[in-house]
Design a protein around this motif. Structure first.
Motif, PDB file in Angstrom:
ATOM      1  N   GLY A 236     -87.751  19.484 -68.562  1.00 18.88           N
ATOM      2  CA  GLY A 236     -87.696  18.287 -67.733  1.00 18.88           C
ATOM      3  C   GLY A 236     -87.851  18.682 -66.279  1.00 18.88           C
ATOM      4  N   THR A 254     -83.203  12.582 -60.091  1.00 17.60           N
ATOM      5  CA  THR A 254     -83.234  12.018 -61.447  1.00 17.60           C
ATOM      6  C   THR A 254     -84.290  12.714 -62.289  1.00 17.60           C
ATOM      7  N   THR A 255     -84.005  12.815 -63.563  1.00 21.67           N
ATOM      8  CA  THR A 255     -85.006  13.326 -64.518  1.00 21.67           C
ATOM      9  C   THR A 255     -85.798  12.188 -65.134  1.00 21.67           C
ATOM     10  N   ARG A 256     -85.431  10.929 -64.781  1.00 18.39           N
ATOM     11  CA  ARG A 256     -86.089   9.781 -65.399  1.00 18.39           C
ATOM     12  C   ARG A 256     -86.578   8.787 -64.351  1.00 18.39           C
ATOM     13  N   GLU A 258     -89.128   7.057 -64.370  1.00 20.77           N
ATOM     14  CA  GLU A 258     -89.763   5.886 -64.972  1.00 20.77           C
ATOM     15  C   GLU A 258     -88.790   4.725 -65.128  1.00 20.77           C
ATOM     16  N   GLY A 315     -80.556   4.885 -69.212  1.00 16.59           N
ATOM     17  CA  GLY A 315     -81.137   6.202 -69.327  1.00 16.59           C
ATOM     18  C   GLY A 315     -80.392   7.102 -70.281  1.00 16.59           C
ATOM     19  N   VAL A 365     -93.122   6.061 -72.411  1.00 18.84           N
ATOM     20  CA  VAL A 365     -92.192   6.577 -71.413  1.00 18.84           C
ATOM     21  C   VAL A 365     -92.804   7.759 -70.666  1.00 18.84           C
ATOM     22  N   LYS A 369     -93.654   7.695 -66.655  1.00 17.27           N
ATOM     23  CA  LYS A 369     -93.030   8.642 -65.724  1.00 17.27           C
ATOM     24  C   LYS A 369     -94.057   9.151 -64.721  1.00 17.27           C
ATOM     25  N   GLU A 404     -84.162   6.515 -77.120  1.00 13.98           N
ATOM     26  CA  GLU A 404     -84.062   5.610 -75.997  1.00 13.98           C
ATOM     27  C   GLU A 404     -82.850   4.704 -76.233  1.00 13.98           C
TER      28      GLU A 404
END
Length: 873
Positions: A236, A254-256, A258, A315, A365, A369, A404
């Motif tokens: 990640g 953040t790693t997310r 998206e 998340g 996803v 991203k 998810e």
């Protein structure tokens, strides 16, 4: 009876010979009538007359093939069952098959090349594209879509075939299961029972439905329970984003990225001085220009990233906690297919923000991203380059894509995750069960205390027990979920997808003012958690259930404490007023490969047991399994299975040693009046006294659920018996000394073998049954467990180990002189305790010593040995 002893005893063929005999004779049949006769009178389970020992056996998943780990743990259970039967218990030892659930569906999809599409009509004469196509059709695009009913028929067809193969292997392994007590978790009876239990949970307020954030597997399109999670390390990257605030930009990592459109707040730890002045104010999200509050929560980590995080819906599980406890809005953007939904959250209002969201809609996803990163870079709101990391990500244990969190309506059963009182009751119930080994209880308690939500039991699958509810439709055709329609228990089982709701006919399905059926099925554990009820025929044969419940034993693997053991305990607590479902639980360890890695299909290091049983014999494989204590992991190297080879050697030695012992008939010793009256020689008496201690130790080990200790104790004595005692008394048994001495030797040999066969019977059932049949009526597995009184209740004198040491000295002296062990000895001197002189005749016979002198000393030593026709040493 010695005429029945084969000239050359062998292990080969014993499995088929005795397996068929046991089935014909009903050797392991549970005596229901005896069990219920007392219990039905008392109204509760009886432990006095006709004592029952009931086992809640793990039902293996009937999809695919068994592996060596199954052999390992199920052998442990069988050893306990066999020993209890020899103690005179009426053993209830059923076998179930866990048919429903995702593993079966996946196997059917691959095996037949099909997939389920509930919208398709049923084809009565459907023939699948092929059979036996394991893993040849794992992609949905390659699979033929068929109706739900056609799909379920294929599931039922394949599980029946798999169960036959599993049963054959279990029989070959020698499991002493009562096959008349088997059950299937998807049968008509099992579905009715599972639905009945659910309806009672519902009536008591323990089952409920709710719209809530749900862990979701996008591949299988199904919700996933907390117990089905596993973490996998994944690559990640941390992305540093700039949120805007009147006091200056706030940087979060953040790693997310998206999920930025789903951001509902920023959060920091209440003690973090860097952000305390911001609590109660708002910040603006980059790109999407949404005002979000800045809040405090103790789960925020001051030392992670910049110390302040964005809360998104959703998340991870921490987001869910923050969302719930801080009462934040829901702006979920991920759909059931794992793609970004078409419509943006209502909070995104500006034209530019909506246009940005439009670039994400419909993307996976992964693609979303990258799109958000590009937008951030274009706006200048991403600080620096992403920093690569490896971090744990939650997966469904049978899935291959990260989970998810989506918002869905699901069914739950209360489990203590949201109730301190219920959690405390579940912990207390764990204390009322005896755990073997004891430390496994900590894993149960850790699981209970770590629960953060109730048990999600609904699954969006096809092959399973339908949730037995319908929903009325209002005048506009919308379901009224708060008023579910339930069936009478007498009508169970039902399938709401094809059965009309009570009070309606089929024409009213999906019509305004009519009804709609629940399409979800229960989580497989919602049925498997009822194995005590399923096997004991709860309420369909209440006499039987009263006789076996609560069960004496729940054996299982350590990896399903959090699922099977916990869920069974929960259902018992809820249904039976706090009753623990078993008195004991025995937890087996894992099988690991030579590198100490757990064997699993996903790692590709699984060993299937059929070949091992064919090559080495079932007794040898059972010995390997039995050598490990409960809760202990065992390494297995299929290229060099040392322990299995040792087990085979033991089984063969049992055959050969017994052949020698039983070759002596009563007629050969009946000339003397003491024949058959017992042991009279000092060495024989001490051998039997030592054996009595072995019986006591082995019995205590079994009482402590330490089967490995029982085996170890019996085996150590057996090799001393064979290597030393047999050699020492062989000549006397042949009549080389006196009639009294011969009678004592033969009696001792027979008594020892009779006891040893029963000590070994739970471990190597085929070899011991073969030997027992040579001289006894009936089965050794129906014989009484030996008692110390059968051997010699007098304390040991210590003569046996002294004589064994002297024998070793005699053998070594001949070996050192490069002479055969059959070489005659003119004279020898043995130094040692005075007690040794009581075995003079046996030592002279075994050593072929003409003149033997004894010198008192503290240590045993053989000296001054003179071989015939050789000078003095």
């Amino acid at each position: 009876m010695s005429s029945q002893i084969p000239d050359k005893p062998a292990l080969e063929g014993l499995e088929s010979k005795w397996g068929a005999s046991w089935e014909t004779q009903g050797t392991y049949r549970f005596d229901r009538d005896a069990a219920v006769s007392t219990s039905s009178t008392a109204g509760t389970r009886s432990t006095e007359e006709h004592p029952v020992f009931s086992i809640d056996t793990p039902p293996p998943t009937a999809s695919g093939s068994l592996h060596i780990g199954h052999v390992f743990s199920y052998t442990h259970t069988d050893i306990i069952a066999r020993q209890q039967r020899m103690l005179g218990k009426n053993v209830f030892y059923p076998m179930g098959w866990d048919d429903n659930g995702l593993p079966t569906e996946r196997r059917v999809q691959n095996y037949y090349g099909v997939r389920c599409d509930p919208s398709l009509p049923y084809e009565p004469d459907f023939t699948p594209p092929f059979e036996g196509g394991d893993n040849k059709s794992s992609k949905a695009a390659d699979q033929k879509p068929i109706s739900r009913r056609n799909f379920i028929e294929l599931c039922e067809r394949l599980t029946v075939e798999d169960e036959k193969q599993f049963e054959d292997l279990w029989r070959k392994l020698g499991l002493s299961v009562d096959w008349t007590q088997s059950y299937r978790t998807i049968s008509h009876e099992s579905q009715a029972m599972a639905q009945k239990a659910f309806l009672r949970n519902l009536a008591r307020g323990e089952a409920y439905q709710a719209d809530a954030p749900t862990l979701w597997d996008v591949t299988f399109r199904t919700a996933v329970a907390q117990a089905e999670l596993e973490d996998k390390d994944q690559p990640g990257a941390y992305h540093r984003l700039a949120f805007h605030h009147p006091d200056g930009d706030i940087h979060i990592e953040t790693t997310r990225p998206e999920l930025l459109p789903a951001c509902v707040a920023l959060v920091a730890h209440p003690d973090d001085e860097r952000y305390q002045h911001l609590f109660g104010t708002t910040a603006t999200t980059p790109v999407f220009d949404v005002q979000v509050p800045i809040v405090a929560h103790h789960l925020a980590q001051k030392d992670k990233g910049s110390g302040i995080a964005m809360i998104c819906t959703f998340g991870d599980l921490t987001d869910v906690i923050w969302w719930r406890e801080l009462d934040l809005p829901n702006r979920a953007i991920i759909g059931f297919d794992g793609r970004i939904i078409s419509d943006p959250p209502a909070a995104i209002t500006s034209a530019a923000a909506k246009a940005a969201y439009g670039q994400l809609a419909g993307k996976t996803v992964f693609s979303a991203k990258q799109a958000v990163v590009d937008l951030l870079k274009a706006s200048g709101e991403m600080i620096g380059d992403p920093k690569s990391i490896t971090h744990p990500v939650k997966f469904y244990e049978k899935g291959d894509k990260p989970l998810e969190i989506v918002s869905t309506r699901q069914w739950y059963i209360m489990n203590g995750g949201r109730s301190d009182d219920l959690r405390a009751r579940m912990v207390d119930l764990g204390h009322r069960i005896d755990w073997h080994p004891e430390f496994m209880k900590v894993r149960y308690e850790n699981w209970v205390n770590g629960l953060n939500g109730d048990w999600l039991i609904s699954r969006q699958r096809f092959f399973g027990v339908p949730i037995p509810v319908w929903y009325p439709l209002d005048a506009d055709g919308n379901p009224v979920f708060d008023s579910p329609i339930t069936p009478d228990e007498a009508s169970l089982p039902v399938d709401p997808s094809s059965d009309a709701a009570p009070g309606f006919d089929e024409s009213r399905r999906n019509q305004p003012g009519g009804f709609v059926g629940e399409l979800d099925v229960m989580d497989t554990w919602a049925t498997s958690s009822l194995t005590p009820q399923l096997a004991g025929k709860w309420e369909s044969d209440q006499e039987l259930f009263t006789a076996v419940f609560p069960y004496d034993l729940r054996p299982q693997g350590q990896d399903i404490i959090r699922t099977w053991l916990f869920s069974t305990a929960l259902r018992s607590l809820l249904e039976f007023d706090g009753q623990a479902p078993w008195k004991h639980t025995a937890i087996s360890g894992f099988i690991v490969d030579p590198d100490r890695k757990k064997m699993s299909k996903s790692k590709g290091n699984v060993v299937t047991p059929a070949g091992m049983l064919d090559e080495h014999g079932s007794d040898a494989v059972r010995y390997w399994a039995a050598s490990s204590r409960l809760g202990t992991d065992a390494a297995f190297d299929p290229q060099n299975p040392k322990q299995i080879k040792i087990g085979r050697r033991l089984a063969i030695k049992v055959l050969n040693a017994s052949k020698f012992v039983y070759s002596f008939t009563d007629a050969e010793v009946s000339a003397h009046a003491t024949a058959g009256t017992g042991a009279t020689e000092a060495l024989d008496l001490d051998l039997l006294a030592t054996l009595a201690e072995v019986v006591r130790t082995a019995t205590k080990a079994f009482n402590d659920f330490d089967h490995a200790r029982a085996l170890e104790t019996a085996e150590q004595f057996f090799w001393t018996f064979c290597d030393d005692y047999l050699e020492l008394v062989k000549e006397r048994a042949y009549g080389a000394t006196t009639p009294e001495g011969q009678a004592s030797a033969v009696y001792t040999l027979r008594t020892a073998i009779d006891i040893l066969l029963r000590l070994f019977a739970p471990f190597i059932p085929f070899a011991t049954e073969e030997v027992w049949s040579w001289t006894h009526e009936g089965s050794v597995h129906g014989a009484a467990w030996p008692s110390a009184a059968e051997a010699n209740e007098e304390p040991t004198t210590g003569l046996l180990p002294l004589v064994s040491a002297a024998l070793i000295g005699i053998r070594r002296a001949k070996t050192d002189a490069k002479a055969s062990q059959k070489t005659e000895v003119s004279s020898a001197v043995i130094e040692g305790p005075a007690l040794l002189a009581e075995a003079e005749a046996d030592l002279k016979a075994v050593g072929r010593i003409a003149e033997l002198s004894f010198v008192v000393g503290t240590e045993v030593a053989v000296r001054d040995i003179v071989l015939t026709d050789q000078p003095a040493a």
